[in-house]
Design a protein around this motif. Structure first.
Motif, PDB file in Angstrom:
ATOM      1  N   GLU A  30       0.819  -1.202   0.000  1.00 34.54           N
ATOM      2  CA  GLU A  30       0.000   0.000   0.000  1.00 34.54           C
ATOM      3  C   GLU A  30       0.863   1.266   0.000  1.00 34.54           C
ATOM      4  O   GLU A  30       0.510   2.273  -0.573  1.00 34.54           O
ATOM      5  CB  GLU A  30      -0.921   0.007   1.224  1.00 34.54           C
ATOM      6  N   TYR A  31       1.971   1.224   0.682  1.00 40.57           N
ATOM      7  CA  TYR A  31       2.803   2.409   0.857  1.00 40.57           C
ATOM      8  C   TYR A  31       3.897   2.437  -0.204  1.00 40.57           C
ATOM      9  O   TYR A  31       4.622   1.473  -0.407  1.00 40.57           O
ATOM     10  CB  TYR A  31       3.430   2.405   2.245  1.00 40.57           C
ATOM     11  N   GLY A  51      -1.777   4.706  -0.426  1.00 41.70           N
ATOM     12  CA  GLY A  51      -2.714   3.869  -1.164  1.00 41.70           C
ATOM     13  C   GLY A  51      -3.144   4.577  -2.433  1.00 41.70           C
ATOM     14  O   GLY A  51      -2.879   5.773  -2.616  1.00 41.70           O
ATOM     15  N   THR A  71      -2.425   0.545  -7.283  1.00 42.90           N
ATOM     16  CA  THR A  71      -1.565   0.118  -6.178  1.00 42.90           C
ATOM     17  C   THR A  71      -0.129  -0.102  -6.648  1.00 42.90           C
ATOM     18  O   THR A  71       0.820   0.159  -5.918  1.00 42.90           O
ATOM     19  CB  THR A  71      -2.097  -1.194  -5.563  1.00 42.90           C
ATOM     20  N   GLU A  96       3.303  -1.178   4.986  1.00 39.77           N
ATOM     21  CA  GLU A  96       2.628  -0.094   5.671  1.00 39.77           C
ATOM     22  C   GLU A  96       3.619   1.029   5.912  1.00 39.77           C
ATOM     23  O   GLU A  96       4.831   0.799   5.955  1.00 39.77           O
ATOM     24  CB  GLU A  96       2.057  -0.559   7.007  1.00 39.77           C
TER      25      GLU A  96
END
Lengths: 112, 115
Positions: A30-31, A51, A71, A96
């Motif tokens: 996501e990061y 995101g 993504t 994350e």
């Protein structure tokens, strides 16, 4: 396993030209983030994203734009290149924000 | 805000000698801590990380690091340095389980290995 892929590896620009550094990751992270590395300065955060559709500025955002439509991809745009943007750029991703970062091999940019 | 200090810009070690690279951090809570290595012309590779638990962390290539909360340090060590260890080493701090922020990197320590 490709991990984080950056293109191009080398680029020479003239002052005022624009270009996009591409970054893609296949780890479903996501990061994603962009850093620049200059001698004696370490790694400085330019922009990051937590995101798709969400981006934010880091320590040195001026002169750079980013977007996150998927993504996987996180391109970095230089709208009007300046000699001060001569640097090595690294894209990195993580499961994350604040966790272990996985880095691309870097893109060396020279602005004349 | 978190910060990281690597006091040594350059260190030269003889091949076969022991190595310790220093890292001090500033953060109000328990952090995540990382050491990365960068060989010339390459990206950064994770050597080891500390999230919680045992304060002595083992990593790849024979490296280890010890988290000392009382000294706000996370020094990297190797008992016997090889010529291939010549590279730049970066310490980084993250917000830990109770925080939400990006990693902060130190400015790096360049390791030179003499024969």
């Amino acid at each position: 396993n490709a991990g984080v892929t950056q293109t191009p590896k080398f680029q020479v620009l003239k002052t005022g030209q624009s270009m996009t550094l591409q970054c893609a990751q296949d780890m479903n992270h996501e990061y994603m983030s962009w850093y620049r590395q200059d001698p004696g300065m370490g790694l400085r955060l330019i922009h990051y994203s937590v995101g798709a559709g969400i981006t934010d500025q880091g320590e040195v955002p001026n002169g750079y734009n980013v977007s996150r439509s998927t993504t996987e991809d996180f391109p970095l745009r230089l709208l009007s290149a300046a000699p001060s943007q001569t640097s090595v750029y690294f894209c990195a991703s993580s499961y994350e924000m604040g966790g272990e970062l996985f880095f691309g091999e870097g893109s060396r940019l020279t602005v004349l | 805000a978190q910060s990281v200090t690597q006091p040594d810009i350059h260190i030269t070690v003889s091949e076969g000698a022991s190595l310790e690279l220093r890292c001090n951090y500033s953060y109000g809570a328990t952090p995540y801590l990382f050491w990365y290595v960068q060989s010339p012309g390459q990206g950064l590779q994770l050597l080891l990380k500390y999230f919680s638990g045992d304060t002595l962390v083992q990593g790849i290539k024979g490296f280890e690091a010890e988290f000392k909360r009382s000294q706000s340090s996370f020094n990297l060590r190797k008992p016997s340095v090889h010529w291939s260890d010549a590279a730049e080493y970066f310490c980084a701090v993250g917000p830990g389980p109770s925080g939400y922020s990006t990693l902060t990197f130190g400015k790096g320590t360049m390791l030179l290995v003499s024969p």
